[in-house]
Design a protein around this motif. Sequence first.
Motif, PDB file in Angstrom:
ATOM      1  N   GLY A 247       0.829  -1.200   0.000  1.00 57.13           N
ATOM      2  CA  GLY A 247       0.000   0.000   0.000  1.00 57.13           C
ATOM      3  C   GLY A 247       0.857   1.241   0.000  1.00 57.13           C
ATOM      4  N   GLN A 248       0.201   2.413  -0.050  1.00 54.69           N
ATOM      5  CA  GLN A 248       0.924   3.677  -0.105  1.00 54.69           C
ATOM      6  C   GLN A 248       1.718   3.940   1.167  1.00 54.69           C
ATOM      7  OE1 GLN A 248      -1.943   6.716  -1.064  1.00 54.69           O
ATOM      8  NE2 GLN A 248      -1.891   6.271  -3.262  1.00 54.69           N
ATOM      9  N   ASP A 249       1.254   3.405   2.290  1.00 56.91           N
ATOM     10  CA  ASP A 249       1.941   3.637   3.562  1.00 56.91           C
ATOM     11  C   ASP A 249       2.918   2.504   3.891  1.00 56.91           C
ATOM     12  OD1 ASP A 249      -0.017   1.762   3.917  1.00 56.91           O
ATOM     13  OD2 ASP A 249      -0.742   2.539   5.831  1.00 56.91           O
TER      14      ASP A 249
ATOM     15  N   HIS B 232       6.512   0.485   2.781  1.00 53.45           N
ATOM     16  CA  HIS B 232       7.763   0.513   2.007  1.00 53.45           C
ATOM     17  C   HIS B 232       8.135  -0.912   1.614  1.00 53.45           C
ATOM     18  CE1 HIS B 232       9.580   4.717   2.713  1.00 53.45           C
ATOM     19  NE2 HIS B 232       8.290   4.777   2.991  1.00 53.45           N
TER      20      HIS B 232
END
Length: 448
Positions: free
Chosen positions: A339-341, A343
């Motif tokens: 997801g975007q959050d 790494h």
Amino acid sequence: MTDPSKVLHIRNVGYEITENDLLQLVQPFGVVTKSVMLRAKNQALIQMQDVASAVNVVQYYTNVQPSVRERNVYIQFSSHQELTTVDQNTQGRSQDAQPNRILLVTIHQMQYPITVEVLHQVFSPYGFVEKIVTFQKSAGFQALIQYQSRQSALSAIDALQGRNIYDGCCQLDIQFSNLSELQVNYNNERSRDFTNPALPSEQKGRSSQSGYGDMGGMYGLQPPGARAVAYPQMGDAATIAAAFGGRLPPGISGTNDRCTVLVSNLNPDKIDEDKLFNLFSLYGNIVRIKLLRSKPDHALIQMGDGFQAEFAVNFLKGALLFGKRLEVNYSKYPNITPGQDTHDYSNSNLNRFNRNAQKNYRYCCSPTKMIHLSTLPQEITEEEIVAQLELEEHGTVVGTKLFEANGKKQALVLFETEEQATEALVCKHATSIDGSIVRISFSQLQSL
């Protein structure tokens, strides 16, 4: 009484006694030309170069009781005057089966789980392994291993008979099977058809391969749906055996199958994903890292496998970093969803265990006061290391030592405390100096 012969007959040869053990008994008396282990009868035949050498062996051990691995063995002349190739390939391997491409393997002194993956890695160097079936019999844990060719089976039995998979345990006792073809119905931890990867993992309500024996109840033989544990998680049992001599470090059980760890009590003002990567990648490859926005002092870290996750939990629990004592535990989540959050580090060339895995496992330890720096520029000095990496901003540098290994510049840097060294590592690992990416790890040395 049997006439003297250059062939010696040895009795009471237990499964724990290897061919090499017996050779050490007789080699001081002369050259050994042939040997045969008769595992089915707990006996062995050893041929000396000449009768005189064999006579010396028998005469000496008439007065001195030979003992191997705390077991008395008994040596006399054999009725054979010569060992033939047939003796080695048939009598020495199995009293009932002629050499063929299927091997019957019994594991003695089984202290660690042995699964299909482990067996495949042990036997595949000698030829293409088509099928493996593992099962439990009265003789103990056993496996049937089918090669593509008879010659591969011969090579494997010659190379592996009596050898240990791990140091001091899991000894291989190998015979030729009298089966002509293995039937494999399922591909799972207990059986595998490497020629047919499309087979299902299990048929609900039925035990697989029941015709070969009881499939459950010992070490790695879990019920349907369970994962293999311990060494197989690494994907390379040989790497582990080589790194630890077959024995795991204190505190490591090898039984964890959870890949994701939860780290708490972080310092949210100073920590980020890359710093966590620099620390946790000392213990295995990192797949993903996620800082929990709802709990800023918490993070999830997905390791390459359960074995690596156990290393991280064992060595980092309670470590001091940025004034906080870390809590490191297994997460209830099997993995971290992209997801975007999140790494993703799965393709990072900074993951340490894609190469030289054996060396990296061997160097795993809890944080120490000393860090080891590698891949340094060839012309760098000790003063430049401290200055260019700005190491003194993390604590007092007690001393440094620059040296060369395999033609490459490396260095040791000693701090006053483990916390200072840990902070320097997480902040400065993978820093570039004159185009060289400096790699940092903890050193197990106590002084410079």
